[in-house]
Design a protein around this motif. Structure first.
Motif, PDB file in Angstrom:
ATOM      1  N   MET A   1      -8.882 -47.030   7.563  1.00 25.15           N
ATOM      2  CA  MET A   1      -8.171 -46.128   8.461  1.00 25.15           C
ATOM      3  C   MET A   1      -9.032 -45.840   9.686  1.00 25.15           C
ATOM      4  O   MET A   1     -10.256 -45.747   9.589  1.00 25.15           O
ATOM      5  N   ASP A  28     -13.072 -41.599  10.291  1.00 21.04           N
ATOM      6  CA  ASP A  28     -12.283 -42.329   9.296  1.00 21.04           C
ATOM      7  C   ASP A  28     -12.237 -41.545   7.983  1.00 21.04           C
ATOM      8  O   ASP A  28     -13.221 -40.931   7.587  1.00 21.04           O
ATOM      9  N   HIS A  29     -11.091 -41.600   7.321  1.00 21.93           N
ATOM     10  CA  HIS A  29     -10.891 -41.035   5.981  1.00 21.93           C
ATOM     11  C   HIS A  29     -11.077 -39.522   5.929  1.00 21.93           C
ATOM     12  O   HIS A  29     -11.204 -38.960   4.847  1.00 21.93           O
ATOM     13  N   SER A  30     -11.113 -38.860   7.079  1.00 23.98           N
ATOM     14  CA  SER A  30     -11.328 -37.414   7.076  1.00 23.98           C
ATOM     15  C   SER A  30     -10.002 -36.673   6.889  1.00 23.98           C
ATOM     16  O   SER A  30      -8.917 -37.231   7.073  1.00 23.98           O
ATOM     17  N   HIS A 307      -4.924 -37.478  -0.568  1.00 25.54           N
ATOM     18  CA  HIS A 307      -5.900 -37.907   0.436  1.00 25.54           C
ATOM     19  C   HIS A 307      -7.006 -38.736  -0.195  1.00 25.54           C
ATOM     20  O   HIS A 307      -7.416 -39.769   0.342  1.00 25.54           O
ATOM     21  N   GLY A 311      -7.245 -42.701   0.725  1.00 30.24           N
ATOM     22  CA  GLY A 311      -8.357 -42.969   1.633  1.00 30.24           C
ATOM     23  C   GLY A 311      -7.919 -42.960   3.083  1.00 30.24           C
ATOM     24  O   GLY A 311      -8.523 -43.593   3.945  1.00 30.24           O
ATOM     25  N   ALA A 312      -6.833 -42.234   3.365  1.00 27.92           N
ATOM     26  CA  ALA A 312      -6.256 -42.213   4.711  1.00 27.92           C
ATOM     27  C   ALA A 312      -6.884 -41.096   5.541  1.00 27.92           C
ATOM     28  O   ALA A 312      -7.587 -40.230   5.034  1.00 27.92           O
ATOM     29  N   THR A 313      -6.596 -41.138   6.846  1.00 32.75           N
ATOM     30  CA  THR A 313      -7.005 -40.067   7.746  1.00 32.75           C
ATOM     31  C   THR A 313      -5.848 -39.088   7.859  1.00 32.75           C
ATOM     32  O   THR A 313      -4.755 -39.472   8.278  1.00 32.75           O
TER      33      THR A 313
END
Length: 546
Positions: A1, A28-30, A307, A311-313
């Motif tokens: 992401m 990323d991934h936050s 989330h 592993g998405a933003t």
């Protein structure tokens, strides 16, 4: 992401700045929460990143793609930004089933995609699925109701278990392995049969069209995957919908209408619809505000889990600081369109940049005490508080030179003023009508004046900010007081103490009871007591009262 970068982004309507010169990086991934009071600019920020609102100026980058740049004239449409948007009101079609709601937007997607041999893929999926005969039998038998198998539930559970389409699930169900004396034997025969069918299909494609197939079922020629500007096929649509529904656990509700679902289930449908196109970033605009308190707590846990699994933003708008604290990897706190602090939740809570941040985050609210005094030679302070009725000794946790801090702050303020002047001279600059002003903090008193007298702070004027959990009732304390109110909740008791006419709020852990007007001693515990400059309202340091 991808990560998201905002550089000097502003949005204004005439002289009203909804977002004023915002710069930040969302990694990323936050899980980023845009937090602030109503009308502060958080939803406008979200809509500008998503492409639903056009910034007045600035630059926005998602991953490696510049999606907006006012200087270069770039403005990529929302549909081309590959982002998902989850709205506050769910926006479900009431005349469509859950399945139809999720698939609705997918039908309109048309872009460059690989070409697949669907029959080959279906045979491969079936061959792999039949090798899991024990799981299939258990899955089907678990749906028995009064000795009868519930076919709809069985199909739904097979789809979730095996990650397959409805057509494939029906083939497996119709094999009725649960009725076989030796399910593994029959399943093994079917696995061999479908493997052979897949191999025959692969050979036929090569012979007729000269095309090979990758392990994913993609057509290839001379090592190059064949692509075409096309829409998703029926099989692809079904598989995408089923995968999205499995993530949020609504596989059993696919034939229901929104009116037949609870608020939490409708929210899951909205999430599944947003996830189905596999967006690179997921935007959420106060998605839990329509739910009751208990369901909101459950859905927070679900979003946190989602989330982690994807592993998405995630970029999440809320005015609820509890949601921001519990969900975010970073909080972006905005007020009047201006970024106040961008940090991890506990950093925002324990080391707020200014008085507004300290007051906005935390429940019950933080206690402010006006203090006047000078720094001693050893670095500590002797402060006069409560209109001069009490004196306390404050010791900074880290080395502090107050005179140097004030000098540095004066220089920083001059630089900010110079930068504002230079900005005002730029071509096309429009003066901000919603002027920024100092935060009006509140000090609770037994008797409050209707009109507050204006006071010009000096370098000897400070503010102590004390979180409620730092206020303790003890046999011997720093201050004397009486119990103004006591509200036990079982796990903790929230008390308000009258100290020389000033009300301090504390949270006492444990089921303790206090009588109203009971005389008590107050201690200010720990080294997390905050010291602010009253003139600039900026954070100076943490420390302890000794």
């Amino acid at each position: 992401m991808p990560k998201i970068t905002l550089e000097h982004v502003s949005k204004r309507w005439n002289g009203f700045y909804a977002v004023d010169d915002l710069s930040l990086v969302m990694e990323d991934h936050s899980f980023i929460t845009l937090l602030g009071p109503s009308g502060c600019g958080k939803t406008t920020t979200l809509r500008m990143i998503a492409g639903l609102e056009t910034p007045t100026s600035g630059k926005i980058t998602i991953g490696d793609q510049v999606v907006f740049d006012s200087k270069e004239g770039i403005n990529v449409p929302a549909a081309k930004r590959h982002v998902g948007f989850l709205f506050q009101n769910y926006a479900l079609w009431p005349n469509m089933t859950v399945y139809q709601n999720i698939i609705f937007g997918l039908k309109n997607i048309k872009e460059e995609m690989p070409l697949y041999d669907e029959e080959y893929l279906r045979d491969l999926h079936l061959a792999a699925s039949f090798k899991r005969s024990n799981e299939i039998v258990k899955c089907v038998n678990d749906t028995r109701e009064k000795k009868q198998i519930n076919k709809d539930r069985a199909l739904s559970h097979l789809i979730d278990l095996l990650d397959i389409t409805m057509k494939e699930a029906k083939v497996i169900f119709d094999a009725h392995l649960e009725n076989e004396a030796n399910p593994a034997e029959k399943a093994g025969q079917l696995a061999i049969e479908y493997t052979k069918k897949a191999e025959d299909e692969k050979a036929l494609l090569l012979a007729k069209k000269g095309l090979g197939l990758t392990e994913k079922g993609e057509m290839e020629k001379d090592g190059q995957v064949q692509t075409k500007d096309r829409r998703l096929t029926g099989e692809e649509l079904d598989l995408t919908v089923r995968r999205a529904s499995r993530i949020v656990k609504i596989g059993d509700f696919m034939d229901r209408y929104p009116s037949e679902l609870s608020g939490g289930q409708q929210q899951r449908v909205a999430i599944a619809r947003t996830l189905a196109p596999k967006p690179t970033v997921l935007f959420m605009d106060e998605p839990l505000s329509n739910l009751d308190a208990k369901l909101r707590l459950e859905m927070r846990a679900e979003l946190q889990r989602l989330h982690a699994d994807l592993g998405a933003t995630f970029v999440y708008v809320t005015h609820d600081q509890l949601e921001a604290m519990t969900l975010a990897t970073k909080i972006c706190l905005i007020n009047n369109g201006v970024l106040q602090q961008y940090d991890a939740p506990l950093d925002v809570y324990k080391k707020p940049n200014n008085l507004f941040v300290a007051d906005f985050v935390g429940n019950p609210s933080i206690n402010f005490i006006e203090a006047k005094g000078k720094q001693n030679a050893d670095g500590s302070f002797d402060f006069s508080i409560f209109d001069g009725k009490e004196t306390i000794h404050f010791k900074p946790s880290a080395k502090l030179d107050a005179a140097k801090w004030h000098a540095d702050e004066a220089a920083s303020e001059k630089n900010r003023a110079d930068a504002a002047t230079a900005r005002g001279e730029e071509k096309g600059f429009v003066e901000k009508s919603n002027k920024d002003s100092l935060f009006r903090y509140h000090i609770a008193k037994m008797e409050e004046k209707a009109i507050q007298e204006e006071y010009v702070p000096t370098e000897e004027d400070y503010l102590l900010a004390i979180r409620p959990e730092a206020i303790h009732i003890a046999e011997k304390g720093h201050l004397h007081g009486t119990i103004y109110s006591s509200m036990p909740t079982g796990m903790e008791t929230t008390v308000r103490v009258n100290a020389d006419g000033f009300l301090l709020t504390g949270v006492i852990f444990g089921g303790l009871l206090f009588k109203l007007d009971q005389a008590v001693e107050i201690t200010l515990e720990g080294d997390g007591i905050m010291l602010f400059d009253r003139k600039s309202q900026k954070f100076i340091t943490l420390g302890s009262v000794i």
